[in-house]
Design an enzyme around this catalytic site. Structure first.
Site: not given
Lengths: 367, 376
Positions: A13, A100, A197
């Site tokens: 990202s 998510c 995560c």
């Protein structure tokens, strides 16, 4: 255009943000604060910012665009972690990354992006978004080894319109890292994230067992008649379709066995012969279509795990958001996982696999 | 590629976080930075540096009605408060306000007996509860720690009453005056504070210097946080940050000589905000003239901050941790604001605020309200 980049603090990202900056866009970075790691909780009064948030801020500072940390801890707990636990409790194998993406990222963060006047939101997912005269399509990425399309099946068409995935055309991860180096990003050599995560020390079970201590500990492996055929060390280590970790029950009367059901309340793993356990039809819930729903049914390829070769199937939608899938060859789908529909590289939709409608006796046999 | 942030045009209305450096402070610190000596050295260079340090100490102590002997320089407000809590509270019952800054809330000695003091619906300390706590028959003598002005709302506690109660019950009163300094009258001697913490950068001084002032009638043992080379009369080890301290003194003099008439500007800002549906937190209590806490029902503080920032307006929300994540304000929560505690921003006017800044804010805020979607 103004683009909000969802930044995890990783190299992917970060490169997305850098490339969009380079293209001249008005980039705004945002990092979701999703959870507080146990080592941070232990320290009284410490800041929430883990390394990843610091890294994302550092990249934004290096490149010179605004960056914000968004508190999504409660929402993540409710919509992802609790859901993850509930799914295990129901004997399923959940995919929290899909929940998510759908909730915290593509609903909440995307909503925030719209509110601050962004024209699009970009992420570091490896998937291709293709604009055609018929509308926007979602495709597998160029680098098959990084394919995240399966995790994005629940993206709605409206969300897809607004989203951008600049890494979909990258040939491989090496090229992404080279880009990061070219931009001088501090995260150029940061290792890829592993596992979920919010799982620390690699233990899924700790999270589930904290809420459901009754599910912790060893239990029986039983056959479909309810007879005890072995012992296991914890139901949370099993997924329907699995043949590993069955010990002596891996093979019964000369037949290879696989997990065909899980009863967490009784801490039972139910096994059956591989050859007979597979099914040809399955039911899906929460189906999302990225094409007009094919009311007459659709011949396509379905992928039922994050990493597996797609199988030929026919998908028939029913009711509001259900679908029936007939597989060309029998298979053993795991309830809670996604079944995603593809035509060549294009993703057409998908849904979550229901627990099997056929009778799998998980109760102990009454004498 | 390592580029600094592009300088976007901005309107800075976040004085309570830090104020722009006053030119006189910049000059003073630059000059001090050229001094070679360590104030502890005995040679010529050291003496010259020491003279600068002691001049600054006298300036600050005299401005605040304190004895220079009992003015201890620190790295800033957080350290000054922590030093008071650790150095002066031994053997006392701690009484601390719920709306105190984290510099105080997170610096409470772990073993100390502690009671939190509630505030009323305006954010002012409940005097009845303070007295109740002080009057407990077999309680230890108290160490009361309260802020003169709240950093989020600007609300002032009824300090004269607090002083009267503390004196009556023999309590030590420590005042966190980080936000009040330079903005209201402060005198240790005349107001009968036992100790006071302040910071240079909140009044247009440089970051990195603060002070703990102690009333010279306060005779008690003092435990430093670190001893080091015994600087600051053995009460704060480490070479003093001379340029920052000298800049601090210059900024304080300037602030006291040139008080800013904040109220008319703030009044205009608040009138506009009120007409747009904003609630002004703490407005029924006496407040600092430069501070305005504006809550917009249904609008997350985070989104408001982002939108204002992207338009070049720097304000803040009460409770942002160092990561920048905006969470619910403990001050507004303790004051009973409920959901509004997560929907408020703080606008605080710096010494160099202009009418154009206020206009820019009003225009942008109006646009923000007009184009927001409510998220209850």
């Amino acid at each position: 255009m103004r683009i909000l980049v969802a930044m995890s603090g990783g190299v992917d990202s970060s490169v997305v943000a850098a490339r969009l900056m380079e293209e001249g866009h008005d980039v705004i970075g945002a990092t979701l604060h999703l959870y507080t790691a146990p080592q941070q909780q232990a320290q009284k009064g410490t800041c929430c910012a883990g390394q990843d948030i610091r890294d994302a801020k550092r990249v934004a500072d290096q490149l010179g665009f605004p960056h914000y940390v968004i508190d999504a801890e409660q929402r993540f707990q409710e919509s992802v972690i609790n859901h993850f636990v509930d799914s295990y409790v129901a004997g399923e194998t959940p995919v929290p990354c899909i929940a998510c993406n759908q909730g915290v990222k593509f609903t909440d963060l995307l909503g925030l992006a719209r509110e601050i006047g962004a024209d699009a939101m970009a992420t570091g997912h490896y998937v291709r978004r293709v604009e055609t005269s018929q509308g926007v399509e979602l495709h597998r990425p160029r680098d098959a080894s990084r394919d995240q399309s399966w995790f994005l099946f629940a993206t709605t068409r409206a969300q897809l319109d607004f989203l951008r995935f600049p890494l979909g055309d990258m040939p491989d991860k090496k090229a992404v890292r080279q880009d990061a180096e070219r931009f001088g990003l501090s995260v150029a050599h940061k290792p890829d994230s592993q596992d979920l995560c919010f799982i620390h020390n690699g233990s899924y079970s700790a999270i589930v067992e904290r809420k459901h201590p009754e599910m912790a500990g060893p239990g029986d492996i039983v056959n479909q008649e309810g007879q005890v055929v072995g012992q296991h060390e914890g139901v949370l280590r099993f997924t329907v379709g699995q043949s590993k970790r069955l010990g002596n029950a891996a093979s019964l009367q000369g037949e290879r066995q696989m997990v065909v059901g899980i009863n967490p309340q009784l801490r039972r793993i139910i096994v059956g012969p591989r050859a007979q356990a597979c099914v040809s039809t399955l039911t899906l819930r929460e189906v999302n279509w990225l094409i007009e729903p094919p009311l007459q049914g659709l011949e396509c390829w379905v992928q039922m795990r994050a990493r597996e070769v797609p199988r030929q199937a026919r998908v028939i939608p029913f009711s509001e958001n259900g679908a029936l899938v007939s597989l060309a060859e029998p298979a053993m789908p795991a309830p809670g996982q996604a079944c995603v529909f593809y035509q060549e590289s294009r993703i057409l939709g998908g849904g979550f696999i229901c627990r099997p409608s056929q009778k799998i006796n998980s109760e102990p046999k009454k004498e | 590629m390592t580029t600094p942030h592009p300088q976007r045009p901005m309107t800075y209305l976040d004085a309570n976080a830090t104020e722009p450096l006053r030119p006189c402070a910049a000059d003073a610190m630059l000059e001090a930075a050229r001094f070679v000596g360590n104030p502890s050295s005995i040679h010529t260079a050291g003496r010259a540096a020491r003279a600068l340090l002691e001049n600054a100490r006298e300036t600050i102590a005299h401005a605040l009605g304190a004895d220079p002997l009992h003015c201890i320089f620190t790295s800033g407000g957080t350290e000054a408060n922590a030093l008071a809590l650790h150095g002066l509270s031994a053997g006392r019952q701690l009484l601390i306000g719920r709306t105190e800054h984290d510099a105080v809330r997170q610096s409470v000695p772990t073993q100390a007996p502690l009671e939190w003091l509630d505030v009323d619906q305006n954010g002012q300390i409940r005097l009845d509860l303070l007295e109740q706590a002080l009057a407990k028959p077999d309680a230890l003598p108290a160490f009361v720690c309260l802020m003169f002005a709240n950093n989020e709302t600007g609300v002032l506690h009824p300090m004269a009453e607090i002083v009267r109660l503390c004196r009556h019950y023999g309590a030590h009163l420590h005042v966190d005056a980080v936000q009040a300094l330079g903005r209201v009258e402060l005198s240790l001697l005349e107001q009968h504070f036992d100790s006071l913490a302040c910071s240079g950068h909140k009044i247009g001084g440089p970051k990195g210097a603060g002070a703990l002032l102690i009333q010279n009638t306060t005779h008690m043992s003092f435990t430093p946080l670190f001893v080091g080379g015994g600087q600051e009369q053995g009460r704060r080890g480490g070479t003093p940050a001379l340029p920052s301290i000298v800049g601090f003194a210059a900024a304080l003099q300037d602030a006291l000589q040139h008080p800013v008439a904040y109220e008319p500007l703030r009044h205009r800002l608040e009138q506009a905000a009120r007409s747009l549906g904003a609630v002004i937190c703490g407005e029924k209590a006496p407040r600092l003239g430069n501070t305005s806490c504006l809550a917009l029902p249904g609008q997350k503080a985070q989104t408001q901050l982002m939108r204002l920032d992207l338009e070049g307006i720097c304000v803040s929300a009460g409770s942002a941790c160092s990561s920048g994540k905006v969470t619910i304000s403990h001050v507004l929560e303790a004051t009973g604001f409920g959901d509004l505690a997560g929907q408020a921003i703080r606008v605080s006017l710096p010494w160099n605020v202009t009418e154009a800044d206020i206009e820019h804010f009003i225009q942008t805020y109006t646009r923000l309200v007009a184009t927001s979607t409510k998220t209850p």
